[in-house]
Design a protein around this motif. Sequence first.
Motif, mmCIF file in Angstrom:
data_model
loop_
_atom_site.group_PDB
_atom_site.id
_atom_site.type_symbol
_atom_site.label_atom_id
_atom_site.label_comp_id
_atom_site.label_asym_id
_atom_site.label_seq_id
_atom_site.Cartn_x
_atom_site.Cartn_y
_atom_site.Cartn_z
ATOM 1 N N THR A 88 0.874 -1.166 0.000
ATOM 2 C CA THR A 88 0.000 0.000 0.000
ATOM 3 C C THR A 88 0.911 1.216 0.000
ATOM 4 N N ASP A 89 0.612 2.185 -0.816
ATOM 5 C CA ASP A 89 1.504 3.331 -0.967
ATOM 6 C C ASP A 89 1.216 4.383 0.093
ATOM 7 N N GLU A 90 1.318 3.970 1.340
ATOM 8 C CA GLU A 90 1.127 4.909 2.435
ATOM 9 C C GLU A 90 2.201 4.661 3.475
ATOM 10 N N VAL A 91 2.546 5.694 4.197
ATOM 11 C CA VAL A 91 3.495 5.566 5.292
ATOM 12 C C VAL A 91 2.683 5.548 6.578
ATOM 13 N N ILE A 92 2.902 4.534 7.390
ATOM 14 C CA ILE A 92 2.166 4.382 8.637
ATOM 15 C C ILE A 92 2.901 5.156 9.722
ATOM 16 N N LYS A 93 2.204 6.040 10.395
ATOM 17 C CA LYS A 93 2.821 6.805 11.474
ATOM 18 C C LYS A 93 2.697 6.015 12.772
ATOM 19 N N LEU A 94 3.844 5.744 13.388
ATOM 20 C CA LEU A 94 3.873 4.958 14.611
ATOM 21 C C LEU A 94 3.312 5.753 15.785
ATOM 22 N N GLY A 95 2.801 5.018 16.775
ATOM 23 C CA GLY A 95 2.352 5.641 18.008
ATOM 24 C C GLY A 95 0.914 6.103 17.997
ATOM 25 N N SER A 96 0.206 5.872 16.907
ATOM 26 C CA SER A 96 -1.183 6.317 16.869
ATOM 27 C C SER A 96 -2.081 5.289 17.543
ATOM 28 N N ALA A 97 -2.996 5.761 18.331
ATOM 29 C CA ALA A 97 -3.876 4.873 19.088
ATOM 30 C C ALA A 97 -4.813 4.098 18.164
ATOM 31 N N ASN A 98 -5.104 4.643 17.007
ATOM 32 C CA ASN A 98 -6.035 3.978 16.095
ATOM 33 C C ASN A 98 -5.308 3.242 14.967
ATOM 34 N N ALA A 99 -4.058 2.870 15.204
ATOM 35 C CA ALA A 99 -3.279 2.170 14.184
ATOM 36 C C ALA A 99 -3.932 0.833 13.857
ATOM 37 N N THR A 100 -3.869 0.453 12.614
ATOM 38 C CA THR A 100 -4.432 -0.823 12.184
ATOM 39 C C THR A 100 -3.358 -1.626 11.479
ATOM 40 N N ILE A 101 -3.509 -2.934 11.498
ATOM 41 C CA ILE A 101 -2.569 -3.813 10.816
ATOM 42 C C ILE A 101 -3.262 -4.310 9.557
ATOM 43 N N LYS A 102 -2.774 -3.881 8.414
ATOM 44 C CA LYS A 102 -3.363 -4.291 7.142
ATOM 45 C C LYS A 102 -2.781 -5.640 6.724
ATOM 46 N N ASP A 103 -3.538 -6.377 5.916
ATOM 47 C CA ASP A 103 -3.087 -7.695 5.467
ATOM 48 C C ASP A 103 -1.722 -7.643 4.806
ATOM 49 N N GLY A 104 -1.443 -6.572 4.061
ATOM 50 C CA GLY A 104 -0.179 -6.469 3.358
ATOM 51 C C GLY A 104 1.015 -6.251 4.267
ATOM 52 N N ASN A 105 0.787 -5.985 5.562
ATOM 53 C CA ASN A 105 1.879 -5.710 6.487
ATOM 54 C C ASN A 105 2.163 -6.875 7.432
ATOM 55 N N LYS A 106 1.620 -8.041 7.131
ATOM 56 C CA LYS A 106 1.845 -9.209 7.973
ATOM 57 C C LYS A 106 3.005 -10.035 7.431
ATOM 58 N N ILE A 107 3.839 -10.529 8.336
ATOM 59 C CA ILE A 107 5.007 -11.324 7.969
ATOM 60 C C ILE A 107 4.712 -12.770 8.319
ATOM 61 N N ASP A 108 4.822 -13.657 7.342
ATOM 62 C CA ASP A 108 4.503 -15.076 7.549
ATOM 63 C C ASP A 108 5.710 -15.817 8.108
ATOM 64 N N LEU A 109 5.497 -16.497 9.226
ATOM 65 C CA LEU A 109 6.533 -17.346 9.814
ATOM 66 C C LEU A 109 6.115 -18.802 9.642
ATOM 67 N N ALA A 110 7.033 -19.623 9.179
ATOM 68 C CA ALA A 110 6.740 -21.044 9.025
ATOM 69 C C ALA A 110 6.704 -21.704 10.396
ATOM 70 N N GLY A 111 5.892 -22.734 10.515
ATOM 71 C CA GLY A 111 5.846 -23.492 11.768
ATOM 72 C C GLY A 111 6.996 -24.481 11.850
ATOM 73 N N LYS A 112 7.080 -25.172 12.969
ATOM 74 C CA LYS A 112 8.119 -26.168 13.218
ATOM 75 C C LYS A 112 7.993 -27.325 12.223
ATOM 76 N N SER A 113 9.114 -27.790 11.731
ATOM 77 C CA SER A 113 9.111 -28.982 10.886
ATOM 78 C C SER A 113 10.414 -29.727 11.102
ATOM 79 N N GLU A 114 10.398 -31.013 10.803
ATOM 80 C CA GLU A 114 11.600 -31.819 10.993
ATOM 81 C C GLU A 114 12.750 -31.305 10.138
ATOM 82 N N SER A 115 12.443 -30.857 8.934
ATOM 83 C CA SER A 115 13.504 -30.384 8.048
ATOM 84 C C SER A 115 13.957 -28.967 8.395
ATOM 85 N N GLY A 116 13.227 -28.302 9.289
ATOM 86 C CA GLY A 116 13.556 -26.921 9.611
ATOM 87 C C GLY A 116 14.420 -26.764 10.844
ATOM 88 N N VAL A 117 14.833 -27.867 11.458
ATOM 89 C CA VAL A 117 15.611 -27.771 12.691
ATOM 90 C C VAL A 117 17.095 -27.654 12.366
#
Length: 159
Positions: A88-117
């Motif tokens: 999204t072509d916007e800059v999010i200002k930190l510290g705002s009480a009404n801040a929202t987390i948009k879908d595009g700003n989520k970071i996916d972490l993989a879960g535990k797996s045998e090959s990932g250790v």
Amino acid sequence: MYYVDVPLFILTTGSEPVKVAINQEKSEIIAGTKNNEEIYKAVKFAVLNKDKTENIGGTYASKESADLFANPVIKAGTLPADNMLAKTDEVIKLGSANATIKDGNKIDLAGKSESGVIDGKYTPTEVTVRIWIEGQSKSCVTKNANQKFKFNLVFDAVE
């Protein structure tokens, strides 16, 4: 344009994948001292993928960030050096009480797996935090040269 790229490794030890995002209310960019420094108002950062080809975590500035000069050379969400736009072509200002987390700003972490250790630990997800001083900002002026700024980034698990 100068910037610094900081590698960051985030992991979950759970068996299921999880998404994390920057807590926009608790994270901050502030002055480095108490001497009325203004350069922190020109600082921005973005969270990129490991290859630095995509902005996966959003683009952020201090809640006190100065407005851009008229007719800025780059758009608000454009990163330096790459002309890489955020999802999204916007800059999010930190510290705002009404801040929202948009879908595009989520970071996916993989879960535990045998090959990932590795050495008894789970493989982390690598991201890059790109930090720069916005040259178009009204706070990016000679009198603010050699000033310091501080970062505090808080990540939360999100749905």
